[in-house]
Enzyme design. Sequence first.
Site, PDB file in Angstrom:
ATOM      1  N   LYS A 198       0.843  -1.205   0.000  1.00 59.05           N
ATOM      2  CA  LYS A 198       0.000   0.000   0.000  1.00 59.05           C
ATOM      3  C   LYS A 198       0.869   1.244   0.000  1.00 59.05           C
ATOM      4  O   LYS A 198       1.838   1.327   0.762  1.00 59.05           O
ATOM      5  CB  LYS A 198      -0.886   0.020   1.243  1.00 59.05           C
ATOM      6  CG  LYS A 198      -2.085  -0.873   1.130  1.00 59.05           C
ATOM      7  CD  LYS A 198      -2.965  -0.754   2.355  1.00 59.05           C
ATOM      8  CE  LYS A 198      -4.040  -1.814   2.284  1.00 59.05           C
ATOM      9  NZ  LYS A 198      -4.748  -1.991   3.520  1.00 59.05           N
ATOM     10  N   ARG A 200       0.440   5.411   0.373  1.00 61.12           N
ATOM     11  CA  ARG A 200      -0.517   6.490   0.628  1.00 61.12           C
ATOM     12  C   ARG A 200      -0.170   7.689  -0.258  1.00 61.12           C
ATOM     13  O   ARG A 200       0.914   8.259  -0.166  1.00 61.12           O
ATOM     14  CB  ARG A 200      -0.497   6.882   2.109  1.00 61.12           C
ATOM     15  CG  ARG A 200      -1.604   7.852   2.464  1.00 61.12           C
ATOM     16  CD  ARG A 200      -1.919   7.857   3.941  1.00 61.12           C
ATOM     17  NE  ARG A 200      -2.549   6.631   4.413  1.00 61.12           N
ATOM     18  CZ  ARG A 200      -3.829   6.319   4.229  1.00 61.12           C
ATOM     19  NH1 ARG A 200      -4.619   7.147   3.575  1.00 61.12           N
ATOM     20  NH2 ARG A 200      -4.315   5.194   4.698  1.00 61.12           N
ATOM     21  N   ASP A 224      -4.070 -16.298  -0.126  1.00 58.46           N
ATOM     22  CA  ASP A 224      -4.276 -15.672   1.197  1.00 58.46           C
ATOM     23  C   ASP A 224      -4.756 -16.765   2.150  1.00 58.46           C
ATOM     24  O   ASP A 224      -5.154 -17.844   1.705  1.00 58.46           O
ATOM     25  CB  ASP A 224      -5.318 -14.558   1.083  1.00 58.46           C
ATOM     26  CG  ASP A 224      -5.175 -13.503   2.172  1.00 58.46           C
ATOM     27  OD1 ASP A 224      -4.372 -13.705   3.111  1.00 58.46           O
ATOM     28  OD2 ASP A 224      -5.873 -12.469   2.097  1.00 58.46           O
ATOM     29  N   THR A 229     -15.195 -11.454   3.005  1.00 57.74           N
ATOM     30  CA  THR A 229     -16.093 -10.704   2.110  1.00 57.74           C
ATOM     31  C   THR A 229     -15.553 -10.682   0.689  1.00 57.74           C
ATOM     32  O   THR A 229     -16.264 -10.287  -0.239  1.00 57.74           O
ATOM     33  CB  THR A 229     -16.216  -9.241   2.571  1.00 57.74           C
ATOM     34  OG1 THR A 229     -14.923  -8.612   2.448  1.00 57.74           O
ATOM     35  CG2 THR A 229     -16.695  -9.150   4.003  1.00 57.74           C
TER      36      THR A 229
END
Length: 296
Positions: A198, A200, A224, A229
Amino acid sequence: MFSISKTKIKKEEGIPIMKKIIAGSSSPMLAKNLAKILNVPIANVSVKRFPDGECYVRLHEEVEHAIIIQNTYPDENIIELFLLQDAARRMANRIDVIIPYYGYGRQDKIFEYGEAISAEKMARLIEQDADSVALVNPHKQHIMNFFSIPSHSIDATETLASYFKGKVDIVVAPDKGAASMAAKAAQVIGCDYDYFEKHRISGSVVETKLKKMDVAGRNVVIIDDIISTGGTMLQAIKQLVDQEANNIYVACIHGLFIGNADDKILQEGAKEIVTTDTIESAYSRVSVAGEIAKLF
Ligand code: R5P
């Protein structure tokens, strides 16, 4: 080697110990596979629900050494597990509990003041009627320390990865947390691995990028421990589609697929979803029975 089969039962030589598998409602196929590998019978058990929803269990035959297989997910399976343990405790000398998917494992510490540590509480309840416990890919390894009985953590990553031998050129972790799993899988398959990181960009914009690899035209499996979800996988698939990856496979140990996550993943562009049978579903293409059997 974990010695849960080095039973405490003292039997006179020549008299076989009545070792039996008690299959909870969450894992009928896995129990069957394990029974076949171990050549141990499955005990005849009734599990019913009273009209008010309460669970009732009964063991219909003698068991001296019980191997109980049941998930702590969803909630109703937890009560069933406790009752199966209780029924077994009343006749068996030894109880080994196998929990293919350890539900409540993700609340493994206090994230905010005042919270319960669900993974620890669950361990304390399970160990009341167990001589040993085994979990398949607990969300964090330190969960094992919550048990004060002998405990074993089974890693099904290599079994899962074997499915992709000859199918993919690269294994990708959707985040840094799954990078070591991707590395292990890549070693089995004999290919590269990478993970999404990630970055930012601003206070509200976060960009996820692969750390080093170019996936254009390559066959990729995203791996994973859990798909819940599907949000984490969906984000990774989008990036791989944008980067013009060829076939995109999605793999996990525990497939929960909340809110049609499986459909969303396939619609987003995944060619195939592959999970183990810790949570039994149409995507359970790989069995962890062989890994569990190694414990006995
Ligand atoms: C997170 O720590 C886990 O490894 C999984 O990435 C996460 O549980 C997946 O959740 P979801 O499918 O809801 O994104």
